[in-house]
Design an enzyme around this catalytic site. Structure first.
Site, PDB file in Angstrom:
ATOM      1  N   THR A 125       0.896  -1.226   0.002  1.00 42.18           N
ATOM      2  CA  THR A 125       0.124  -0.094   0.092  1.00 42.18           C
ATOM      3  C   THR A 125       0.696   1.370   0.013  1.00 42.18           C
ATOM      4  O   THR A 125       1.689   1.511   0.818  1.00 42.18           O
ATOM      5  CB  THR A 125      -1.104  -0.004   1.250  1.00 42.18           C
ATOM      6  OG1 THR A 125      -1.648   1.220   1.195  1.00 42.18           O
ATOM      7  CG2 THR A 125      -0.123   0.008   2.600  1.00 42.18           C
ATOM      8  N   HIS A 147       2.348 -11.763  14.275  1.00 38.43           N
ATOM      9  CA  HIS A 147       3.754 -12.282  15.043  1.00 38.43           C
ATOM     10  C   HIS A 147       3.260 -13.520  15.399  1.00 38.43           C
ATOM     11  O   HIS A 147       4.418 -14.274  15.919  1.00 38.43           O
ATOM     12  CB  HIS A 147       3.886 -11.325  16.361  1.00 38.43           C
ATOM     13  CG  HIS A 147       5.274 -11.426  16.829  1.00 38.43           C
ATOM     14  ND1 HIS A 147       6.134 -12.331  16.486  1.00 38.43           N
ATOM     15  CD2 HIS A 147       5.863 -10.497  17.522  1.00 38.43           C
ATOM     16  CE1 HIS A 147       7.265 -11.635  17.078  1.00 38.43           C
ATOM     17  NE2 HIS A 147       7.143 -10.504  17.928  1.00 38.43           N
TER      18      HIS A 147
END
Length: 492
Positions: free
Chosen positions: A411, A463
């Site tokens: 993006t 994560h």
């Protein structure tokens, strides 16, 4: 001739439905396309129109009965009996009498497998408008793409059965087109001259009016063609009860002066609802973390300046920054497979291909169409691919195939002036790279201060799947490749 009245074919995910409202009773006459009964599912209300003029002869399933798709719920007698008892309606039902006009149904396109229903977004024509073949009549919006419905032939727009905002199903009839007719064709005009009270409101609105004890004459429709919405019904109820409530305070009315202040309430589009849902899901269902770095863009800017003219002349496309970003990301994904993976339940799915989602801003919201097999594309191929996706997004012509898949997202908020941000994951992907504005800043180089065009990079990652070492290594790899583009050619 006796004709059966059947429940429409139900969507794949809907097991049964309920007979909501019969609009005609046994022995009553009706005309072709008049709504006979509403069938309610857990998602939408389906209207069952008459296929011909006739008289209702039997109702086998009363209101409240549970029914299945294609089940017979009543019968009617069509033809001579109806015509003999009601010659006037029969005279005006044929749009082709005295002309070459032919009625063509305007249908919702076949919806993709994963899409249950859609919304009528925008009618580009009104009843009575003259249209040409392949002219866009209406936009149908799903939670992923916008589908255009075009005219199959030259003609005049007849009845619009479903107005903007209505929920519809695949292949559902939403209007009619008198093919071959002209604006002055008398039969076509007669066909669509009168709109009944039932046609001014959707089934759910009609039920609300019944609950509130209102008729169509009690409510002023604010929609196209006098269509009645739920807000109109609520306004009518409020107006009806206003005199009683206002009576005690009539002596001292309180008027609030708002001046130029105003507010506007509009429903969220399907695309905006989907964006909101997916963003919340990403925030709530992943262990999302963002790591940052910065990159000196001078080498790439010098390279572009040197070769942009010959590149455009050779490949008929301009050399932008996105091709460098995509190339660097693809190379980094090869070195760090976990960033190119996704979580599916208790499994990790590693992808051996490189489909890159490119965030594109459209008039209806942010979408992420996919650039397929980015590792096999040249710089010119990447630039052309991104340009095509951006044009499709701007024009609302992105197809389902353009939107599905994608292993990693890029993006570029820098085009809007963003200096730093923390992008949100595009599920089920495990990583998204945010590019930002290139801005001149003083930097220390070999003990000296230099003004360099610098840009911040932001990598948000899951994560649960990607450790800190891999995320930092991935981002540093992109930084090194962008600061020394020769590495992209030498694969070092």
């Amino acid at each position: 001739m006796t004709t059966e009245i059947k429940v429409p074919v139900l969507p794949e995910s809907v097991a049964d439905a309920t007979v909501a409202t019969w609009h005609v009773q046994v022995g009553e006459k009706f005309s072709r396309d008049q709504v006979l009964v509403d069938i309610e599912t857990d998602k939408v209300v389906l209207e069952v129109p008459a296929t011909a003029d006739g008289v209702l002869t039997d109702i086998s399933q009363a209101e409240g009965a549970t029914v299945l798709g294609d089940q017979v719920i009543g019968t009617f007698s069509e033809g001579a009996e109806a015509t003999a008892s009601a010659p006037a309606p029969a005279e005006s039902t044929s749009v082709t009498t005295g002309s070459n006009a032919k009625i063509i149904d305007i249908l919702v396109p076949v919806l993709p497998e994963s899409v249950a229903d859609a919304t009528v977004a925008t009618w580009h024509v009104a009843e009575g408008d003259v249209v040409t073949a392949d002219q866009n009549l209406v936009d149908i919006e799903t939670d992923k793409v916008v589908l255009e419905v075009v005219a199959q032939d030259n003609g005049v727009v007849g009845k619009i059965l479903h107005v903007e905002g209505d929920t519809v199903l695949g292949q559902q009839k939403i209007g009619e087109l008198a093919a071959g007719a002209t604006a002055t064709s008398a039969p076509a005009a007669d066909k669509y001259e009168a709109v009944s009270a039932d046609e001014l409101a959707s089934p759910s609105v009609r039920r609300l009016m019944t609950e509130k004890g209102l008729s169509a004459s009690d409510v002023t429709g604010s929609g196209k063609g006098g269509r009645i919405s739920k807000e109109d019904v609520e306004a009518a109820v409020a107006a009806k009860s206003a005199p009683k409530a206002a009576a005690p305070a009539a002596a001292a009315p309180v008027v609030q002066d708002l001046g130029e202040r105003s507010q506007k309430r509009v429903p969220m589009t399907r695309l905006r609802k989907t964006i909101a849902t997916r963003l919340l899901e990403a925030k709530n269902s992943t262990a999302m973390l963002t790591t940052f770095n910065e990159v000196n863009m001078k080498p790439i800017m010098d390279l572009r300046k040197q070769y942009k003219d010959i590149f455009e002349k050779t490949h008929d496309t301009r050399l932008g920054f996105m091709s460098f970003y995509v190339k660097a990301v693809t190379e980094a994904l090869k070195r760090y497979p976990a960033v190119n993976a996704s979580i599916d339940g208790d499994d990790i799915v590693y992808h051996n291909f490189f489909d890159i989602s490119i965030a594109v801003s459209t008039p209806r919201g942010l979408v992420t169409p996919v650039l397929r097999d980015a590792d096999q594309l040249s710089m010119a191929g990447i630039e052309n691919g991104i340009r095509d996706l951006a044009i499709k997004g701007r024009d609302g012509k992105l197809a389902m195939a353009d939107m599905t898949g994608g292993n990693f997202t890029i993006t570029n908020g820098g085009v809007f002036g963003s200096l730093l941000s923390t992008p949100i994951l595009n599920l089920p992907q495990a990583g998204i790279l945010g590019m930002h504005k290139i801005q001149d800043r003083p930097m220390a180089v070999d003990g000296k201060v230099e003004i360099l065009p610098m840009m911040y990079l932001a990598l948000s990652y899951d994560h649960r799947l990607i450790d800190g070492k891999e995320s930092v290594g991935f981002l540093v790899t992109i930084k090194e490749l962008l600061e020394d583009p020769t590495r992209l050619l030498l694969d070092v």
